[in-house]
Design a protein around this motif. Structure first.
Motif, PDB file in Angstrom:
ATOM      1  N   VAL A 198       0.842  -1.207   0.000  1.00 53.08           N
ATOM      2  CA  VAL A 198       0.000   0.000   0.000  1.00 53.08           C
ATOM      3  C   VAL A 198       0.874   1.253   0.000  1.00 53.08           C
ATOM      4  O   VAL A 198       0.633   2.181  -0.781  1.00 53.08           O
ATOM      5  CB  VAL A 198      -0.964   0.002   1.207  1.00 53.08           C
ATOM      6  N   VAL A 244       2.505   1.674  -3.433  1.00 57.06           N
ATOM      7  CA  VAL A 244       1.520   2.076  -4.450  1.00 57.06           C
ATOM      8  C   VAL A 244       1.170   3.556  -4.269  1.00 57.06           C
ATOM      9  O   VAL A 244       1.175   4.323  -5.228  1.00 57.06           O
ATOM     10  CB  VAL A 244       0.254   1.190  -4.383  1.00 57.06           C
ATOM     11  N   ARG A 245       0.866   3.950  -3.023  1.00 62.68           N
ATOM     12  CA  ARG A 245       0.501   5.366  -2.769  1.00 62.68           C
ATOM     13  C   ARG A 245       1.623   6.320  -3.178  1.00 62.68           C
ATOM     14  O   ARG A 245       1.373   7.369  -3.764  1.00 62.68           O
ATOM     15  CB  ARG A 245       0.150   5.577  -1.292  1.00 62.68           C
ATOM     16  N   VAL A 253      -6.002   6.189  -4.501  1.00 59.13           N
ATOM     17  CA  VAL A 253      -5.964   4.758  -4.212  1.00 59.13           C
ATOM     18  C   VAL A 253      -7.114   4.453  -3.265  1.00 59.13           C
ATOM     19  O   VAL A 253      -7.169   4.969  -2.154  1.00 59.13           O
ATOM     20  CB  VAL A 253      -4.623   4.348  -3.575  1.00 59.13           C
ATOM     21  N   GLU A 281      -8.199   1.056  -2.724  1.00 57.91           N
ATOM     22  CA  GLU A 281      -7.910  -0.206  -2.046  1.00 57.91           C
ATOM     23  C   GLU A 281      -6.765  -0.913  -2.758  1.00 57.91           C
ATOM     24  O   GLU A 281      -6.589  -0.768  -3.962  1.00 57.91           O
ATOM     25  CB  GLU A 281      -9.160  -1.101  -2.076  1.00 57.91           C
ATOM     26  N   VAL A 282      -5.998  -1.655  -1.981  1.00 57.91           N
ATOM     27  CA  VAL A 282      -5.002  -2.563  -2.533  1.00 57.91           C
ATOM     28  C   VAL A 282      -5.305  -3.916  -1.886  1.00 57.91           C
ATOM     29  O   VAL A 282      -5.204  -4.063  -0.668  1.00 57.91           O
ATOM     30  CB  VAL A 282      -3.556  -2.120  -2.212  1.00 57.91           C
ATOM     31  N   VAL A 307      -4.997  -3.257  -7.444  1.00 53.67           N
ATOM     32  CA  VAL A 307      -5.131  -1.873  -6.998  1.00 53.67           C
ATOM     33  C   VAL A 307      -6.427  -1.303  -7.562  1.00 53.67           C
ATOM     34  O   VAL A 307      -6.645  -1.336  -8.772  1.00 53.67           O
ATOM     35  CB  VAL A 307      -3.932  -1.020  -7.485  1.00 53.67           C
ATOM     36  N   LEU A 341      -8.592   2.069  -8.078  1.00 49.82           N
ATOM     37  CA  LEU A 341      -8.390   3.522  -8.127  1.00 49.82           C
ATOM     38  C   LEU A 341      -9.701   4.234  -8.396  1.00 49.82           C
ATOM     39  O   LEU A 341     -10.580   3.708  -9.082  1.00 49.82           O
ATOM     40  CB  LEU A 341      -7.412   3.877  -9.247  1.00 49.82           C
ATOM     41  N   GLU A 357      -1.676   1.496 -15.218  1.00 50.22           N
ATOM     42  CA  GLU A 357      -1.404   0.089 -14.926  1.00 50.22           C
ATOM     43  C   GLU A 357       0.019  -0.297 -15.318  1.00 50.22           C
ATOM     44  O   GLU A 357       0.723  -0.959 -14.548  1.00 50.22           O
ATOM     45  CB  GLU A 357      -2.407  -0.832 -15.637  1.00 50.22           C
ATOM     46  N   LEU A 416       2.403   1.124 -12.627  1.00 47.56           N
ATOM     47  CA  LEU A 416       2.364   0.412 -11.352  1.00 47.56           C
ATOM     48  C   LEU A 416       2.934  -1.000 -11.464  1.00 47.56           C
ATOM     49  O   LEU A 416       3.660  -1.452 -10.574  1.00 47.56           O
ATOM     50  CB  LEU A 416       0.935   0.381 -10.796  1.00 47.56           C
ATOM     51  N   VAL A 424       2.222  -5.650  -7.416  1.00 47.35           N
ATOM     52  CA  VAL A 424       0.977  -5.246  -8.055  1.00 47.35           C
ATOM     53  C   VAL A 424       0.691  -6.246  -9.175  1.00 47.35           C
ATOM     54  O   VAL A 424       1.560  -6.522  -9.999  1.00 47.35           O
ATOM     55  CB  VAL A 424       1.054  -3.806  -8.614  1.00 47.35           C
ATOM     56  N   VAL A 481      -4.662  -3.462 -12.080  1.00 49.37           N
ATOM     57  CA  VAL A 481      -5.201  -2.171 -11.659  1.00 49.37           C
ATOM     58  C   VAL A 481      -6.620  -2.064 -12.201  1.00 49.37           C
ATOM     59  O   VAL A 481      -6.863  -2.335 -13.384  1.00 49.37           O
ATOM     60  CB  VAL A 481      -4.329  -1.001 -12.175  1.00 49.37           C
TER      61      VAL A 481
END
Length: 198
Positions: free
Chosen positions: A109, A112-113, A133, A135-136, A142, A144, A165, A168, A175, A178
């Motif tokens: 998380v 990703v953030r 974001v 949720e992961v 992920v 978005l 995507e 990430l 990941v 997405v």
């Protein structure tokens, strides 16, 4: 902590002497610290202007006060004053002001953030857009939510698959996919309308 060159100190002393206010010093703070918009604010300050939690750095003839919340972001900063043909210029280099990318050992998380805020959103901002974001998942998916000009944009699917995507998947190990969690029919000001008109 912070390196203030002799020429910068001399420059500040000269300006402070010109103001002729007893106890005047210089206050340094990081604005929007830890984000791509991070910048420094440097201003003259008197004792009554201080919050009380500043760090004091004694310089020759004045005090540099460092905003307490800015300390981690201004660690290792350098302040210099370069004399040029057209005059002088104050230069502040603060390599940590935009924050530091999380280590590979950080949570998925966090990584990703960081990538969304420091790599993806600055690109989307060119079209008045952004993503958040939502949720992961445990298996690396992920979710978005598009905002601004991306909310309801006719190119959101392309932006998601060809831009976000790919970024990430390449930059953030772990990941796996997405997905878009946005209801694009509710977009108020899309960059490109879903029906193809701007």
């Amino acid at each position: 902590m912070i390196n203030i060159s002799e020429t910068a100190q001399a420059h500040f002393r000269k300006l402070i002497e010109r103001e002729a206010v007893p106890g005047m010093g210089v206050r340094l703070a990081a604005m929007h610290a830890g984000t791509p918009k991070a910048d420094v604010r440097l201003e003259f300050a008197e004792q009554q202007d201080l919050q009380g939690d500043e760090w004091a750095i004694d310089c020759e003839g004045f005090t540099l006060w460092l905003d307490a919340a800015s300390v981690p972001f201004l660690d290792g900063a350098e302040i210099d004053y370069a004399t040029q043909v057209t005059g002088g210029q104050l230069q502040i280099r603060a390599p940590k002001i935009k924050g530091e990318a999380p280590a590979e050992s950080a949570s998925l998380v966090e990584r990703v953030r960081w990538t969304v805020e420091h790599e993806i959103n600055p690109q989307l901002a060119q079209h008045r857009g952004n993503v958040a974001v939502e949720e992961v998942t445990a298996d690396g998916v992920v979710l978005l939510r598009f905002g601004g000009g991306c909310h309801g944009c006719g190119m959101a699917d392309v932006t998601l698959k060809q831009g976000i995507e790919k970024t990430l998947l390449t930059r953030v190990p772990g990941v796996t996919a997405v997905r878009d969690a946005t209801d694009h029919d509710t977009g108020q000001a899309p960059y490109i309308a879903r029906n193809g008109t701007a």
